[in-house]
Write a protein that holds these residues in place. Structure first.
Motif, PDB file in Angstrom:
ATOM      1  N   VAL A   1       0.993  -1.180  -0.061  1.00 37.66           N
ATOM      2  CA  VAL A   1      -0.212  -0.142   0.011  1.00 37.66           C
ATOM      3  C   VAL A   1       0.765   1.275   0.064  1.00 37.66           C
ATOM      4  CG1 VAL A   1      -1.478   1.110   1.361  1.00 37.66           C
ATOM      5  CG2 VAL A   1      -1.380  -1.410   0.735  1.00 37.66           C
ATOM      6  N   PRO A   2       0.692   2.298  -0.729  1.00 37.08           N
ATOM      7  CA  PRO A   2       1.258   3.422  -1.093  1.00 37.08           C
ATOM      8  C   PRO A   2       1.704   4.423   0.579  1.00 37.08           C
ATOM      9  CG  PRO A   2      -0.722   3.792  -2.133  1.00 37.08           C
ATOM     10  CD  PRO A   2      -1.135   2.313  -1.462  1.00 37.08           C
ATOM     11  N   ALA A   3       2.137   4.942   0.692  1.00 38.92           N
ATOM     12  CA  ALA A   3       2.816   5.422   1.679  1.00 38.92           C
ATOM     13  C   ALA A   3       2.950   4.713   3.106  1.00 38.92           C
ATOM     14  CB  ALA A   3       1.440   6.630   2.115  1.00 38.92           C
ATOM     15  N   VAL A   4       2.901   3.274   3.215  1.00 35.42           N
ATOM     16  CA  VAL A   4       3.405   1.813   4.151  1.00 35.42           C
ATOM     17  C   VAL A   4       4.895   1.655   3.950  1.00 35.42           C
ATOM     18  CG1 VAL A   4       1.815   0.459   5.366  1.00 35.42           C
ATOM     19  CG2 VAL A   4       0.657   1.991   4.224  1.00 35.42           C
ATOM     20  N   GLY A   5       4.999   2.505   5.321  1.00 37.25           N
ATOM     21  CA  GLY A   5       6.491   1.303   5.571  1.00 37.25           C
ATOM     22  C   GLY A   5       5.892   0.184   6.689  1.00 37.25           C
ATOM     23  N   GLN A   6       6.811   0.225   7.237  1.00 34.28           N
ATOM     24  CA  GLN A   6       7.121  -0.374   8.233  1.00 34.28           C
ATOM     25  C   GLN A   6       6.444  -0.056   9.737  1.00 34.28           C
ATOM     26  OE1 GLN A   6      10.354  -0.980  11.540  1.00 34.28           O
ATOM     27  NE2 GLN A   6      10.884  -3.853  10.379  1.00 34.28           N
ATOM     28  N   TYR A   7       6.884   0.988  10.431  1.00 29.54           N
ATOM     29  CA  TYR A   7       5.973   1.464  11.120  1.00 29.54           C
ATOM     30  C   TYR A   7       4.731   1.385  10.770  1.00 29.54           C
ATOM     31  CZ  TYR A   7       4.478   4.442  14.323  1.00 29.54           C
ATOM     32  OH  TYR A   7       3.360   5.801  15.809  1.00 29.54           O
ATOM     33  N   VAL A   8       3.543   2.210   9.944  1.00 32.13           N
ATOM     34  CA  VAL A   8       2.618   2.091   9.320  1.00 32.13           C
ATOM     35  C   VAL A   8       2.158   0.689   9.564  1.00 32.13           C
ATOM     36  CG1 VAL A   8       0.846   3.014   7.874  1.00 32.13           C
ATOM     37  CG2 VAL A   8       2.961   4.562   8.534  1.00 32.13           C
ATOM     38  N   ALA A   9       2.695   0.464   9.098  1.00 34.82           N
ATOM     39  CA  ALA A   9       2.442  -1.540   8.913  1.00 34.82           C
ATOM     40  C   ALA A   9       1.388  -1.882  10.123  1.00 34.82           C
ATOM     41  CB  ALA A   9       2.802  -2.343   7.824  1.00 34.82           C
ATOM     42  N   HIS A  10       2.360  -1.846  11.057  1.00 30.49           N
ATOM     43  CA  HIS A  10       2.140  -2.388  12.394  1.00 30.49           C
ATOM     44  C   HIS A  10       1.384  -1.997  12.765  1.00 30.49           C
ATOM     45  CE1 HIS A  10       6.378  -3.934  12.795  1.00 30.49           C
ATOM     46  NE2 HIS A  10       6.282  -4.884  11.290  1.00 30.49           N
ATOM     47  N   ALA A  11       1.297  -0.349  12.839  1.00 31.59           N
ATOM     48  CA  ALA A  11       0.411   0.362  13.608  1.00 31.59           C
ATOM     49  C   ALA A  11      -1.336   0.104  12.819  1.00 31.59           C
ATOM     50  CB  ALA A  11       0.443   1.951  13.051  1.00 31.59           C
ATOM     51  N   ILE A  12      -1.502   0.356  11.614  1.00 29.76           N
ATOM     52  CA  ILE A  12      -2.826  -0.634  11.341  1.00 29.76           C
ATOM     53  C   ILE A  12      -3.431  -1.790  11.741  1.00 29.76           C
ATOM     54  CG2 ILE A  12      -4.160  -1.349   9.187  1.00 29.76           C
ATOM     55  CD1 ILE A  12      -2.452   0.952   7.445  1.00 29.76           C
ATOM     56  N   LEU A  13      -1.857  -2.831  11.364  1.00 32.55           N
ATOM     57  CA  LEU A  13      -2.517  -4.301  12.146  1.00 32.55           C
ATOM     58  C   LEU A  13      -2.509  -4.791  13.834  1.00 32.55           C
ATOM     59  CD1 LEU A  13       0.509  -6.158  10.660  1.00 32.55           C
ATOM     60  CD2 LEU A  13      -1.729  -6.677  10.064  1.00 32.55           C
ATOM     61  N   MET A  14      -2.258  -3.115  14.845  1.00 30.90           N
ATOM     62  CA  MET A  14      -2.160  -3.085  15.980  1.00 30.90           C
ATOM     63  C   MET A  14      -3.917  -2.130  16.070  1.00 30.90           C
ATOM     64  SD  MET A  14      -0.459  -1.827  18.572  1.00 30.90           S
ATOM     65  CE  MET A  14      -0.989  -0.046  18.417  1.00 30.90           C
ATOM     66  N   PHE A  15      -4.245  -1.402  15.306  1.00 29.03           N
ATOM     67  CA  PHE A  15      -5.832  -0.410  15.075  1.00 29.03           C
ATOM     68  C   PHE A  15      -6.909  -1.114  14.473  1.00 29.03           C
ATOM     69  CE2 PHE A  15      -2.755   3.222  15.998  1.00 29.03           C
ATOM     70  CZ  PHE A  15      -2.485   2.961  17.459  1.00 29.03           C
ATOM     71  N   GLN A  16      -6.137  -1.353  13.366  1.00 24.18           N
ATOM     72  CA  GLN A  16      -7.531  -1.602  12.860  1.00 24.18           C
ATOM     73  C   GLN A  16      -8.168  -3.379  13.162  1.00 24.18           C
ATOM     74  OE1 GLN A  16      -8.211  -1.005   7.579  1.00 24.18           O
ATOM     75  NE2 GLN A  16      -8.097  -3.506   8.750  1.00 24.18           N
ATOM     76  N   HIS A  17      -6.573  -4.069  13.504  1.00 23.07           N
ATOM     77  CA  HIS A  17      -6.984  -5.897  13.343  1.00 23.07           C
ATOM     78  C   HIS A  17      -6.598  -5.809  14.613  1.00 23.07           C
ATOM     79  CE1 HIS A  17      -8.185  -5.618   9.365  1.00 23.07           C
ATOM     80  NE2 HIS A  17      -6.009  -5.557   9.093  1.00 23.07           N
ATOM     81  N   GLY A  18      -6.612  -5.367  15.543  1.00 20.18           N
ATOM     82  CA  GLY A  18      -5.952  -5.871  17.273  1.00 20.18           C
ATOM     83  C   GLY A  18      -5.238  -6.221  17.029  1.00 20.18           C
ATOM     84  N   GLU A  19      -3.769  -6.186  16.254  1.00 20.60           N
ATOM     85  CA  GLU A  19      -3.075  -7.187  16.521  1.00 20.60           C
ATOM     86  C   GLU A  19      -1.926  -6.651  17.258  1.00 20.60           C
ATOM     87  OE1 GLU A  19      -2.110  -9.468  13.148  1.00 20.60           O
ATOM     88  OE2 GLU A  19      -3.705  -9.409  11.669  1.00 20.60           O
ATOM     89  N   ARG A  20      -1.128  -8.017  17.321  1.00 20.76           N
ATOM     90  CA  ARG A  20       0.274  -7.983  18.386  1.00 20.76           C
ATOM     91  C   ARG A  20       1.070  -7.468  17.916  1.00 20.76           C
ATOM     92  NH1 ARG A  20       0.299  -8.480  23.781  1.00 20.76           N
ATOM     93  NH2 ARG A  20      -1.830  -9.059  23.921  1.00 20.76           N
ATOM     94  N   PHE A  21       1.002  -5.977  18.060  1.00 20.62           N
ATOM     95  CA  PHE A  21       2.608  -5.691  16.745  1.00 20.62           C
ATOM     96  C   PHE A  21       2.453  -4.412  17.527  1.00 20.62           C
ATOM     97  CE2 PHE A  21       1.202  -7.783  13.923  1.00 20.62           C
ATOM     98  CZ  PHE A  21       2.211  -8.663  13.048  1.00 20.62           C
ATOM     99  N   PRO A  22       4.496  -4.440  18.037  1.00 25.88           N
ATOM    100  CA  PRO A  22       5.180  -2.920  18.289  1.00 25.88           C
ATOM    101  C   PRO A  22       5.333  -1.741  17.032  1.00 25.88           C
ATOM    102  CG  PRO A  22       6.975  -4.304  17.452  1.00 25.88           C
ATOM    103  CD  PRO A  22       5.768  -5.636  16.810  1.00 25.88           C
ATOM    104  N   LEU A  23       5.060  -0.394  17.912  1.00 28.53           N
ATOM    105  CA  LEU A  23       5.728   0.529  16.883  1.00 28.53           C
ATOM    106  C   LEU A  23       6.857   0.651  17.032  1.00 28.53           C
ATOM    107  CD1 LEU A  23       2.047   2.692  18.411  1.00 28.53           C
ATOM    108  CD2 LEU A  23       2.196   0.766  15.731  1.00 28.53           C
ATOM    109  N   ILE A  24       7.194   0.585  16.169  1.00 29.04           N
ATOM    110  CA  ILE A  24       9.156   0.022  16.450  1.00 29.04           C
ATOM    111  C   ILE A  24       9.418   2.116  15.757  1.00 29.04           C
ATOM    112  CG2 ILE A  24      10.957  -0.450  15.764  1.00 29.04           C
ATOM    113  CD1 ILE A  24      10.176  -3.185  15.277  1.00 29.04           C
ATOM    114  N   ASP A  25       9.357   2.935  16.244  1.00 27.29           N
ATOM    115  CA  ASP A  25      10.093   4.038  16.190  1.00 27.29           C
ATOM    116  C   ASP A  25      11.889   4.192  17.084  1.00 27.29           C
ATOM    117  OD1 ASP A  25       9.088   4.744  18.636  1.00 27.29           O
ATOM    118  OD2 ASP A  25       8.432   5.994  18.115  1.00 27.29           O
TER     119      ASP A  25
END
Length: 226
Positions: free
Chosen positions: A128-152
């Motif tokens: 997905v455009p403009a989606v890197g590792q950080y945003v991907a993790h954020a979406i997995l966490m916020f939209q899908h409630g999955e256990r991912f770290p916000l690595i910044d």
DNA sequence: AAACCGGGGCA
DNA sequence: TGCCCAGGTTT
């Protein structure tokens, strides 16, 4: 063969588990920060946009911009319909305005085609455009409630000081750091655990002037400020 | 792996 | 003034 530089050791795991537990307690007692996008019921649209606004930008700065932005652009459609020049001008006070405008428009176009939803697989999210590792993790966490770290840079700094520095220059490519951050959020509410780490980094384990004196985990921390 | 984007905050 | 900020993309 696996080298100690790339594999998370048992002792390191134990340290991180204790750190996460302490940070969670601290956060539960109200030690963290509060931001508009942390309020319950914040729509995914706002959460995704905020992640773009937060890139290389202080959270406090984004907080002061939050109301203005979502009043002017209440939803994906408003973002998609706005001329790019208008969006760029609107984003100028934040900096990185050209890139951010392009990212938000690309995300809006994607959302329009997918009914405002994003993939639930990491590899697909990276497409997905403009989606890197950080945003991907954020979406997995916020939209899908999955256990991912916000690595910044903040989470990286906390982990590296508390345990040991990473080997690679780029946060996003260091395998040990990736494992350490994932382990850090292994228990508890994913959102609260992540926020507790970011808040600890912003308030105490600061980049420039770390407040090791008042840090409640300094006794177990490998980093000692001068 | 490193450069680039960018205005604002802070010491 | 110089460094830093909830990164992603390009070279």
């Amino acid at each position: 063969m696996s080298s100690p530089d790339t594999v998370l050791g048992t002792g390191e795991k134990r340290k991180l588990t204790l750190l996460a537990a302490d940070l969670a307690d601290w956060y539960r007692q109200g030690g963290g920060r509060s931001f508009p996008w942390r309020e319950p019921g914040t729509p995914l649209y706002q959460l995704v946009c905020v992640e773009v606004l937060l890139q290389r930008t202080r959270a406090e700065t984004v907080a002061s911009f939050y109301h203005r932005f979502f009043t002017r652009f209440p939803g994906w459609q408003d973002l998609a319909e706005a001329p790019v020049e208008v969006l760029e001008e609107f984003l100028k006070p934040l900096g990185l305005w050209k890139r951010r405008a392009a990212s938000l428009r690309a995300l809006a176009a994607y959302a329009a085609k997918h009914d405002g939803m994003f993939p639930n697989r990491y590899e697909e999210l990276l497409q997905v455009p403009a989606v890197g590792q950080y945003v991907a993790h954020a979406i997995l966490m916020f939209q899908h409630g999955e256990r991912f770290p916000l690595i910044d840079v903040n989470m990286a700094r906390v982990v590296e000081r508390f345990v040991r520095p990473r080997k690679l220059a780029d946060i996003r490519h260091d395998p040990w750091l990736q494992q350490a951050c994932k382990w850090l959020v292994r228990r508890g509410d994913p959102k609260k655990v992540n926020w507790s780490v970011l808040d600890h980094a912003a308030l105490t384990c600061r980049a420039r002037n770390p407040d090791c004196q008042s840090c409640f985990v300094s006794s177990r921390c490998a980093f000692k400020a001068a």
